[in-house]
Scaffold this motif. Structure first.
Motif, mmCIF file in Angstrom:
data_model
loop_
_atom_site.group_PDB
_atom_site.id
_atom_site.type_symbol
_atom_site.label_atom_id
_atom_site.label_comp_id
_atom_site.label_asym_id
_atom_site.label_seq_id
_atom_site.Cartn_x
_atom_site.Cartn_y
_atom_site.Cartn_z
ATOM 1 N N GLY A 61 0.754 -1.209 0.509
ATOM 2 C CA GLY A 61 -0.192 -0.021 0.299
ATOM 3 C C GLY A 61 1.025 1.459 0.288
ATOM 4 N N SER A 62 -0.086 2.183 -0.756
ATOM 5 C CA SER A 62 0.890 3.245 -0.184
ATOM 6 C C SER A 62 0.995 3.812 0.856
ATOM 7 C CB SER A 62 0.592 4.627 -1.870
ATOM 8 O OG SER A 62 0.780 6.455 -1.643
ATOM 9 N N ALA A 68 6.120 4.543 6.086
ATOM 10 C CA ALA A 68 6.475 3.373 5.525
ATOM 11 C C ALA A 68 5.779 2.285 3.991
ATOM 12 C CB ALA A 68 5.095 2.636 6.214
ATOM 13 N N GLY A 69 5.060 1.476 4.224
ATOM 14 C CA GLY A 69 4.504 1.338 2.479
ATOM 15 C C GLY A 69 5.425 0.715 1.528
ATOM 16 N N GLN A 94 -2.753 8.994 5.258
ATOM 17 C CA GLN A 94 -1.714 8.228 6.484
ATOM 18 C C GLN A 94 -0.479 9.814 7.407
ATOM 19 O OE1 GLN A 94 0.682 4.385 7.705
ATOM 20 N NE2 GLN A 94 -0.428 4.400 6.157
ATOM 21 N N VAL A 157 1.094 -7.560 6.931
ATOM 22 C CA VAL A 157 0.776 -6.169 6.986
ATOM 23 C C VAL A 157 -0.834 -6.481 8.190
ATOM 24 C CG1 VAL A 157 0.494 -4.287 7.342
ATOM 25 C CG2 VAL A 157 2.334 -4.763 6.490
ATOM 26 N N SER A 160 -0.799 -1.394 11.902
ATOM 27 C CA SER A 160 0.780 -0.331 11.932
ATOM 28 C C SER A 160 0.831 -0.230 12.835
ATOM 29 C CB SER A 160 -0.167 0.903 11.161
ATOM 30 O OG SER A 160 -1.024 1.343 12.364
ATOM 31 N N THR A 161 2.554 0.211 13.045
ATOM 32 C CA THR A 161 2.804 0.315 14.139
ATOM 33 C C THR A 161 1.899 1.107 15.471
ATOM 34 O OG1 THR A 161 4.607 0.345 12.912
ATOM 35 C CG2 THR A 161 4.665 1.307 15.689
ATOM 36 N N LEU A 166 -5.076 -2.453 8.742
ATOM 37 C CA LEU A 166 -4.853 -2.270 7.083
ATOM 38 C C LEU A 166 -5.158 -3.352 6.839
ATOM 39 C CD1 LEU A 166 -0.860 -0.724 8.038
ATOM 40 C CD2 LEU A 166 -3.105 0.917 7.000
ATOM 41 N N HIS A 260 8.367 4.324 12.482
ATOM 42 C CA HIS A 260 7.081 4.043 11.585
ATOM 43 C C HIS A 260 7.715 3.096 10.486
ATOM 44 C CE1 HIS A 260 3.736 4.472 9.534
ATOM 45 N NE2 HIS A 260 3.943 5.620 8.271
ATOM 46 N N GLY A 261 7.545 2.251 10.274
ATOM 47 C CA GLY A 261 8.220 1.460 8.964
ATOM 48 C C GLY A 261 8.997 0.508 8.774
ATOM 49 N N THR A 262 9.161 0.894 10.703
ATOM 50 C CA THR A 262 10.629 -0.546 10.247
ATOM 51 C C THR A 262 10.320 -1.897 9.854
ATOM 52 O OG1 THR A 262 9.404 -1.470 13.045
ATOM 53 C CG2 THR A 262 11.581 0.198 12.883
ATOM 54 N N GLY A 263 9.323 -2.699 10.309
ATOM 55 C CA GLY A 263 8.351 -3.886 9.692
ATOM 56 C C GLY A 263 8.411 -3.733 7.947
ATOM 57 N N CYS A 264 8.000 -2.832 7.165
ATOM 58 C CA CYS A 264 8.088 -2.829 6.365
ATOM 59 C C CYS A 264 9.555 -2.382 5.424
ATOM 60 C CB CYS A 264 7.395 -1.508 5.329
ATOM 61 S SG CYS A 264 6.271 -1.180 5.682
HETATM 62 C C1 LIG Z 1 0.624 1.454 3.406
HETATM 63 C C2 LIG Z 1 1.578 0.622 5.127
HETATM 64 N N1 LIG Z 1 1.795 -0.191 5.356
HETATM 65 C C3 LIG Z 1 2.271 -0.097 5.880
HETATM 66 C C4 LIG Z 1 2.357 -0.222 7.102
HETATM 67 C C5 LIG Z 1 3.395 -0.808 8.025
HETATM 68 O O1 LIG Z 1 3.393 0.203 9.333
HETATM 69 P P1 LIG Z 1 4.681 -0.264 10.224
HETATM 70 O O2 LIG Z 1 6.309 -0.850 9.700
HETATM 71 O O3 LIG Z 1 5.814 1.056 11.049
HETATM 72 O O4 LIG Z 1 4.177 -1.389 10.856
HETATM 73 C C6 LIG Z 1 1.484 1.255 7.021
HETATM 74 N N2 LIG Z 1 1.356 2.223 8.354
HETATM 75 N N3 LIG Z 1 1.428 1.506 6.314
#
Ligand SMILES: Cc1ncc(COP(=O)(O)O)c(N)n1
Ligand SMILES: Nc1ncnc2c1ncn2[C@@H]1O[C@H](COP(=O)(O)OP(=O)(O)O)[C@@H](O)[C@H]1O
Ligand SMILES: [Mg+2]
Length: 546
Positions: A61-62, A68-69, A94, A157, A160-161, A166, A260-264
């Motif tokens: 996702g964007s 993230a994403g 977001q 996913v 989200s954090t 999602l 934010h975005g660590t997992g992605c």
């Molecule tokens: C579009 C999109 N994809 C994935 C995440 C997960 O974010 P995180 O890696 O912080 O859990 C997010 N917040 N938004």
């Protein structure tokens, strides 16, 4: 239809810019480059040579906030040298506060994007992120069956954090039944692992292991349960399971709001490393190290007012000096028998620095520091590089005294600085989080500062009078005790320590005191290995007694 004439500027003969002229000199600039047709095929042949470019396709996702994403995935792959194409499954509104809206892309159009990329561009690895509906998961599975790739990384996913949903519960069954059996690795965070297993509670490392094992049974070849959101954990611990072995991957927990975005990012880095040819475990280790380093370098950045900020994937562009950590995590027990070299002494006994270091390791030194005050930089660097090889093959960390430049250039494990050298926090900025930093301290205030500056240990002394260091006041046992009691960091005692008095230092049984550092007692002697061996047994006996 009337033909459209290009504007005169485009018809004018092309004038190369200065940079272009330097690379492809025109005949008037350099007579060596012939404009004759004979020269052309050679240049074309060079341009046509196939250059492999590791390719990751992210299906995700964007994130309008770009932390993230899809946006994180493209930045992560770029940082690690992989090309990243992108199939967008949803558009989210977001920011650093949370997710305000989700707009899923119609299944058919996700299918069309997949077809466009997979039918034309040689994709090595597919990485999945947000898949908002069961229909989209099915479309993806169909495309992967039609266009197989080398590896599939599934980041399931769901939340989200920031805690926003999602991907709803309706996708769970399709994930489990269709996508997981095709995956080379699945990387749930704690909340996702819990959801996948019917809301089991995951509170400990042992719970994470059980979860990894249960998810493995759903069909993926490997599982990584991520512990970034594990409450009350001082380290950031992830559990890897390949069906045979559990491996705990421990990293520093960076204190920052910018997670934010660590997992992605982690999943994209795994995909990029796999596309470059790494084995699965190596890819996971490299990915974790990358996330840790990126968080460290971004810990104080501020974008937005919410609780979850983005981090800088391209941090290495800002600090070109910085090399990724050596994966040598500091173990305070390494301070037990700390060998510090001295160029004068090695010269006196006709030894090279390398031979001195080899002998100290042979005798049982647990950490080595090169303290070469009078050696020319070029010679010092060559010796440091050779010693890094020697130490690494024995698993002994190698530190450089004072010279951050030499440590960086030789990729040593760290640096030891004194009170008049570069401040430890500046050294940390240059070396990054993966390297070891030690600071010489004589007072509780200096020990406190070293801790605040991000050092890993302190050296305290001189405990006894010494001739190795000029103008070095002696602290005695009382001075050492005062600093050890106040220090939040492990301590190594230094200054005039030898086989005759080392036992009495360790027998003090001081808190935080992990070992002794010695110079003359090892290197101002005929046989370095023998002296090291006998000092080691003295220290071991003293520790048994205290
Ligand atoms: C579009 C999109 N994809 C994935 C995440 C997960 O974010 P995180 O890696 O912080 O859990 C997010 N917040 N938004
Ligand atoms: N504060 C932190 N310091 C260091 N590493 C972290 C931190 N937070 C998360 N990580 C690491 O980032 C990766 C992603 O984990 P996590 O945040 O749990 O996933 P998600 O973003 O999917 O919730 C893991 O390797 C985790 O250990
Ligand atoms: Mg996270």
């Amino acid at each position: 239809m009337a033909s459209v004439q290009p504007p005169p500027a485009l018809l004018a003969p092309h004038r190369p810019s200065t940079a272009a002229a330097l690379r492809f000199p025109s005949p008037t600039v350099s007579p060596r480059v012939s404009p004759s047709p004979a020269a052309r095929p050679r240049r074309l042949a060079v341009a046509a040579r196939a250059m492999p470019w590791p390719h990751v396709l992210t299906v995700a996702g964007s994130d309008s906030g770009a932390g993230a994403g899809i946006q994180a995935d493209i930045k992560a792959c770029a940082a690690l040298g992989a090309y990243c194409s992108s199939v967008i499954t949803a558009v989210t509104a977001q920011n650093t506060v949370g997710v305000q809206g989700v707009h899923a892309v119609p299944e058919e159009f996700v299918g069309e994007q997949l077809r466009s990329v997979l039918s034309d561009m040689s994709v090595d690895v597919v990485k999945t992120g947000m898949l908002p509906s069961a229909g989209i998961v099915k479309v993806l599975c169909e495309s992967l069956r039609k266009f197989p790739v080398k590896a599939l990384v599934v980041d399931p996913v769901m939340v989200s954090t920031s805690g926003d949903t999602l991907s709803g519960p309706s996708t769970l069954t399709t994930y489990r039944d269709e996508l997981f059996p095709m995956a080379d690795i699945v990387t749930p965070n704690i909340k996702e692992a819990s959801k996948l297993l019917g809301d089991v509670s995951l509170l400990t490392i042992s719970d994470m292991r059980s979860a990894a094992e249960s998810i493995y049974k759903l069909g993926p070849k490997n599982v990584l349960v991520k512990g970034g959101d594990m409450p009350d954990s001082t380290d950031a611990i992830d559990v890897f399971f390949d069906g045979k072995e559990f491996i705990e991957l421990r990293g520093l927990r960076i204190k920052t709001r910018n997670t934010h975005g660590t997992g992605c990012t982690l999943a994209s880095c795994i995909a990029a490393e796999l596309a470059k040819g790494a084995t699965m475990l190596r890819a996971v280790e490299a990915a974790k190290k990358f996330v840790e380093s990126a968080l460290y370098h971004s810990k104080d950045l501020v974008i937005g007012n919410g609780p979850q900020g983005p981090f800088d994937h391209l941090f290495s562009l800002k600090s070109p000096l910085y090399k990724m950590g050596s994966l040598h995590k500091f173990n305070p027990d390494d301070l037990f028998l700390y060998a510090v070299t001295d160029s004068g002494m090695n010269k006196k006994w006709g030894r090279s620095i390398e031979d001195a270091v080899k002998a100290a390791i042979e005798g049982g030194a647990t950490i080595v520091q090169l303290r070469e005050k009078d050696t020319e930089t070029r010679e010092f660097l060559e010796a440091a590089k050779a010693c890094v090889e020697i130490c690494r093959s024995s698993g002994v960390p190698l530190l450089i005294n004072d010279r951050v430049d030499v440590a960086l250039a030789s990729n040593a494990d760290g640096v030891h600085v004194g009170q008049s050298d570069m401040p430890a926090w500046e050294v940390r900025e240059l070396l990054g989080p993966g390297k070891i930093i030690g600071v010489s301290c004589k007072t509780p205030a200096q020990a406190e500062q070293a801790w605040k500056d991000g050092a890993d240990y302190i050296g305290c002394g001189g405990v006894f009078p010494t001739t190795t260091k000029a103008n070095n006041p002696t602290l005695g046992f009382e001075g050492l005790r005062t600093v050890c009691l106040a220090s939040k960091l492990p301590v190594v005692a230094i200054g005039g320590i030898n086989a005759g008095n080392a036992g009495s230092v360790m027998e003090l049984g001081l808190p935080n005191l992990k070992g002794v550092a010695v110079v003359s007692a090892l290197f101002n002697q005929e046989c370095v290995a023998t002296e090291t061996r006998s000092l080691r047994s003295i220290l071991m006996n003293a520790c048994c007694r205290s």
